[in-house]
Design a protein around this motif. Structure first.
Motif, mmCIF file in Angstrom:
data_model
loop_
_atom_site.group_PDB
_atom_site.id
_atom_site.type_symbol
_atom_site.label_atom_id
_atom_site.label_comp_id
_atom_site.label_asym_id
_atom_site.label_seq_id
_atom_site.Cartn_x
_atom_site.Cartn_y
_atom_site.Cartn_z
ATOM 1 N N TRP A 79 6.204 -68.755 -4.487
ATOM 2 C CA TRP A 79 6.349 -70.162 -4.086
ATOM 3 C C TRP A 79 6.925 -70.289 -2.679
ATOM 4 N N THR A 80 7.733 -69.321 -2.278
ATOM 5 C CA THR A 80 8.227 -69.334 -0.902
ATOM 6 C C THR A 80 7.070 -69.119 0.063
ATOM 7 N N HIS A 81 6.129 -68.257 -0.319
ATOM 8 C CA HIS A 81 4.947 -68.046 0.513
ATOM 9 C C HIS A 81 4.118 -69.326 0.597
ATOM 10 N N VAL A 82 4.004 -70.044 -0.514
ATOM 11 C CA VAL A 82 3.237 -71.298 -0.508
ATOM 12 C C VAL A 82 3.872 -72.291 0.465
ATOM 13 N N ILE A 83 5.185 -72.437 0.399
ATOM 14 C CA ILE A 83 5.885 -73.372 1.283
ATOM 15 C C ILE A 83 5.758 -72.926 2.735
ATOM 16 N N ARG A 84 6.047 -71.655 2.976
ATOM 17 C CA ARG A 84 5.998 -71.132 4.344
ATOM 18 C C ARG A 84 4.587 -71.240 4.918
ATOM 19 N N SER A 85 3.571 -70.876 4.131
ATOM 20 C CA SER A 85 2.192 -70.897 4.622
ATOM 21 C C SER A 85 1.712 -72.315 4.883
ATOM 22 N N THR A 86 2.115 -73.261 4.036
ATOM 23 C CA THR A 86 1.712 -74.655 4.238
ATOM 24 C C THR A 86 2.298 -75.201 5.535
ATOM 25 N N ILE A 87 3.589 -74.917 5.768
ATOM 26 C CA ILE A 87 4.222 -75.370 7.011
ATOM 27 C C ILE A 87 3.575 -74.697 8.212
ATOM 28 N N ALA A 88 3.302 -73.391 8.097
ATOM 29 C CA ALA A 88 2.673 -72.655 9.204
ATOM 30 C C ALA A 88 1.280 -73.187 9.486
ATOM 31 N N LEU A 89 0.535 -73.537 8.432
ATOM 32 C CA LEU A 89 -0.811 -74.080 8.610
ATOM 33 C C LEU A 89 -0.767 -75.391 9.390
ATOM 34 N N LEU A 172 7.763 -77.140 13.697
ATOM 35 C CA LEU A 172 7.350 -76.541 12.429
ATOM 36 C C LEU A 172 7.306 -75.018 12.528
ATOM 37 N N TYR A 173 6.888 -74.495 13.684
ATOM 38 C CA TYR A 173 6.881 -73.047 13.876
ATOM 39 C C TYR A 173 8.297 -72.484 13.801
ATOM 40 N N ALA A 174 9.248 -73.193 14.407
ATOM 41 C CA ALA A 174 10.645 -72.747 14.342
ATOM 42 C C ALA A 174 11.130 -72.728 12.900
ATOM 43 N N LEU A 175 10.727 -73.734 12.128
ATOM 44 C CA LEU A 175 11.109 -73.775 10.714
ATOM 45 C C LEU A 175 10.510 -72.591 9.962
ATOM 46 N N VAL A 176 9.286 -72.230 10.300
ATOM 47 C CA VAL A 176 8.639 -71.066 9.677
ATOM 48 C C VAL A 176 9.429 -69.793 9.970
ATOM 49 N N ILE A 177 9.874 -69.635 11.216
ATOM 50 C CA ILE A 177 10.625 -68.430 11.590
ATOM 51 C C ILE A 177 11.950 -68.362 10.840
ATOM 52 N N TRP A 195 -0.832 -63.438 2.750
ATOM 53 C CA TRP A 195 -0.768 -64.664 1.957
ATOM 54 C C TRP A 195 -0.940 -65.914 2.800
ATOM 55 N N PHE A 196 -0.531 -65.867 4.072
ATOM 56 C CA PHE A 196 -0.803 -66.996 4.959
ATOM 57 C C PHE A 196 -2.308 -67.190 5.113
ATOM 58 N N SER A 197 -3.028 -66.094 5.311
ATOM 59 C CA SER A 197 -4.478 -66.191 5.484
ATOM 60 C C SER A 197 -5.155 -66.691 4.214
ATOM 61 N N VAL A 198 -4.769 -66.144 3.077
ATOM 62 C CA VAL A 198 -5.398 -66.537 1.812
ATOM 63 C C VAL A 198 -5.118 -68.008 1.493
ATOM 64 N N LEU A 203 -6.524 -73.921 1.213
ATOM 65 C CA LEU A 203 -6.218 -75.302 1.582
ATOM 66 C C LEU A 203 -7.292 -75.906 2.487
ATOM 67 N N CYS A 204 -7.710 -75.151 3.497
ATOM 68 C CA CYS A 204 -8.748 -75.658 4.404
ATOM 69 C C CYS A 204 -10.120 -75.652 3.734
ATOM 70 N N GLY A 205 -10.336 -74.672 2.850
ATOM 71 C CA GLY A 205 -11.615 -74.611 2.150
ATOM 72 C C GLY A 205 -11.866 -75.822 1.285
ATOM 73 N N ALA A 206 -10.797 -76.414 0.743
ATOM 74 C CA ALA A 206 -10.958 -77.613 -0.090
ATOM 75 C C ALA A 206 -11.501 -78.784 0.726
ATOM 76 N N ALA A 207 -11.117 -78.839 2.011
ATOM 77 C CA ALA A 207 -11.576 -79.940 2.874
ATOM 78 C C ALA A 207 -12.800 -79.574 3.692
#
Length: 297
Positions: A79-89, A172-177, A195-198, A203-207
């Protein structure tokens, strides 16, 4: 007594490799930004650019995952990866939208404020102590951002929106770091990149069906290069901090603006303004002061 910077005599042979890796990474990231700008100038949606950035970005990971097996990307903190990846995206999306509207060098200069924002965010999120000198450096850096953005940042036109997107992406990038400082205790770099890539593809594939435009041969090449450059750059940064202390290699990230300005001039006839150059110097000086302070603690 420790010094703020490494003296030439204290450099070890593998430190040169770390510096080279950082220079290569910043150059590849600048190239990725330029290719993304070309794709969006050709009316490809930022969602489509982000999807293929993630999809092709997985290719450099294939040898690592093949050698290490699925264990190399297993995670204890999904779930940390989900949060981090969403913010990074969202951060990358903001940067791509910003470079679509602004010169590459201007967006890069605004992005240099990330270390200053990391310092500010480390107080409420990591409970770190920040000295008065570092707070003053943060304030000076924010002044530099306003100088880089120029008077257009206060206008309601597309240039103003571009500056706002660049600032939002930097925050947002600073928050990711900051999140990665916590995740780094249990998660390897390859795991985070994977996990960021996946998750970006999901997320982008849905749209993607809503904005899909079939690429021509040239666009396919640009999409592939964008993703591969970004994926290699992420791995090179991990290699850089493995071979040399972060405090040694971090200043070489500022080489990014040299490459960005050069590509902006060659590909888009962009000439950096005096505001951009002066503001970039202020932001870089503030960031270097914060870096020195961090090393001295």
């Amino acid at each position: 007594m420790s010094s703020d910077f490494h003296s030439p005599g204290s450099l070890r042979p593998h430190h040169a490799g770390g510096i080279a890796a950082m220079l290569a990474a910043t150059s590849l990231f600048a190239g990725m930004d330029a290719l993304a700008k070309l794709l969006m100038a050709a009316d490809y949606s930022v969602v489509q650019v982000l999807f293929f950035r993630a999809a092709f970005g997985l290719l450099p990971l294939v040898p690592l995952v093949w050698r290490g097996g699925l264990r190399s990307v297993a995670t204890q903190r999904p779930w940390t990866h989900v949060i981090r990846s969403t913010i990074a995206l969202v951060a990358v999306g903001c940067f791509f939208q910003a470079i679509h509207r602004l010169p590459l060098a201007q967006v890069t200069a605004i992005g240099f404020a990330a270390p200053l924002l990391i310092t500010a965010l480390s107080v409420p999120l990591l409970k770190e102590h920040v000295s008065l000198g570092r707070w003053l450096a943060v304030a000076a850096g924010f002044g530099g951002i306003l100088l880089v953005a120029g008077p257009e940042a206060w206008a309601g036109d597309l240039l103003g929106l571009g500056a706002a997107l660049a600032v939002a992406g930097t925050f947002l990038y600073a928050l990711v770091i900051v999140l990665m400082r916590v995740m780094g205790r249990t998660e390897a770099a390859v795991t985070t990149v994977f996990w960021f890539s996946v998750l970006t593809m999901i997320l982008c594939g849905a749209a993607l069906p809503l904005v899909w435009r079939t690429p021509d041969t040239q666009a396919w090449g640009l999409f592939a290069a964008t993703g591969i450059l970004g994926g290699i750059a992420q791995l090179l940064i991990s290699q850089a901090v493995r071979l040399a202390p972060a405090s040694l290699v971090a200043p070489f990230d500022y080489f990014h603006i040299v490459v960005s300005a050069s590509l902006g001039w060659l590909l888009f006839s962009e000439i950096p303004t005096l505001n951009t150059l002066a503001g970039a110097l202020v932001v870089m000086a503030s960031g270097l002061y914060v870096l020195r302070s961090d090393k001295g603690r």
